[in-house]
Motif scaffolding. Structure first.
Motif, PDB file in Angstrom:
ATOM      1  N   UNK A 187       0.810  -1.230   0.000  1.00  0.00           N
ATOM      2  CA  UNK A 187       0.000   0.000   0.000  1.00  0.00           C
ATOM      3  C   UNK A 187       0.843   1.280   0.000  1.00  0.00           C
ATOM      4  N   UNK A 188       2.002   1.251   0.629  1.00  0.00           N
ATOM      5  CA  UNK A 188       2.859   2.444   0.644  1.00  0.00           C
ATOM      6  C   UNK A 188       3.327   2.783  -0.768  1.00  0.00           C
ATOM      7  N   UNK A 189       3.713   1.770  -1.521  1.00  0.00           N
ATOM      8  CA  UNK A 189       4.137   2.002  -2.910  1.00  0.00           C
ATOM      9  C   UNK A 189       2.974   2.483  -3.763  1.00  0.00           C
ATOM     10  N   UNK A 190       1.808   1.930  -3.524  1.00  0.00           N
ATOM     11  CA  UNK A 190       0.617   2.338  -4.274  1.00  0.00           C
ATOM     12  C   UNK A 190       0.270   3.786  -3.974  1.00  0.00           C
ATOM     13  N   UNK A 191       0.412   4.193  -2.716  1.00  0.00           N
ATOM     14  CA  UNK A 191       0.079   5.570  -2.357  1.00  0.00           C
ATOM     15  C   UNK A 191       1.000   6.576  -3.041  1.00  0.00           C
ATOM     16  N   UNK A 192       2.231   6.192  -3.333  1.00  0.00           N
ATOM     17  CA  UNK A 192       3.126   7.070  -4.089  1.00  0.00           C
ATOM     18  C   UNK A 192       2.513   7.348  -5.461  1.00  0.00           C
ATOM     19  N   UNK A 193       2.004   6.315  -6.095  1.00  0.00           N
ATOM     20  CA  UNK A 193       1.377   6.476  -7.413  1.00  0.00           C
ATOM     21  C   UNK A 193       0.052   7.218  -7.299  1.00  0.00           C
ATOM     22  N   UNK A 194      -0.700   6.987  -6.234  1.00  0.00           N
ATOM     23  CA  UNK A 194      -1.953   7.718  -6.028  1.00  0.00           C
ATOM     24  C   UNK A 194      -1.690   9.210  -5.861  1.00  0.00           C
ATOM     25  N   UNK A 195      -0.606   9.542  -5.188  1.00  0.00           N
ATOM     26  CA  UNK A 195      -0.239  10.955  -5.023  1.00  0.00           C
ATOM     27  C   UNK A 195       0.011  11.603  -6.380  1.00  0.00           C
ATOM     28  N   UNK A 196       0.649  10.885  -7.287  1.00  0.00           N
ATOM     29  CA  UNK A 196       0.883  11.413  -8.633  1.00  0.00           C
ATOM     30  C   UNK A 196      -0.441  11.637  -9.362  1.00  0.00           C
ATOM     31  N   UNK A 197      -1.372  10.682  -9.230  1.00  0.00           N
ATOM     32  CA  UNK A 197      -2.683  10.851  -9.859  1.00  0.00           C
ATOM     33  C   UNK A 197      -3.440  12.033  -9.264  1.00  0.00           C
ATOM     34  N   UNK A 198      -3.155  12.329  -7.991  1.00  0.00           N
ATOM     35  CA  UNK A 198      -3.816  13.449  -7.318  1.00  0.00           C
ATOM     36  C   UNK A 198      -3.153  14.784  -7.649  1.00  0.00           C
TER      37      UNK A 198
END
Length: 107
Positions: A85-96
């Motif tokens: 989930x930590x790695x996924x949140x890095x990508x979610x931050x980019x989408x945001x």
């Protein structure tokens, strides 16, 4: 597992174009959509207020952005790979909209 063009079109219809897919180490394909403003605001506000809940906030944010497969299936993957989930949140931050490469111009 590769997603069919029909499935990708269905996910884009439901969640918009800001999606990313990844294959977990166990082979499960997961798709995540961009966090809404409310989801991202809650994530940031909660992690800033209570650092002891940061891991739970990271997990919650990732699960709130699951587009495929089900949240239960993604949660089971996270049980096997708890750092994912930590790695996924890095990508979610980019989408945001988070970026280290903003083109800032001094006026």
């Amino acid at each position: 597992m590769e997603l069919s063009e029909a499935k990708i079109a269905e996910l884009k219809q439901k969640h918009g174009d800001r999606l990313f897919a990844l294959d977990a180490p166990n082979g499960v394909t997961m798709v995540f959509h961009a966090p809404t403003k409310a989801v991202w605001t809650e994530f940031i506000d909660t992690t800033l207020k209570d650092k002891s809940s940061k891991v739970a906030c990271i997990l919650k944010c990732a699960l709130q952005c699951v587009a495929y497969p089900s949240v239960a299936e993604v949660s089971a993957v996270f049980d096997q790979y708890p750092a994912l989930p930590a790695s996924i949140n890095v990508e979610l931050a980019k989408l945001a909209g988070q970026s280290d490469d903003l083109d800032i111009k001094k006026l």
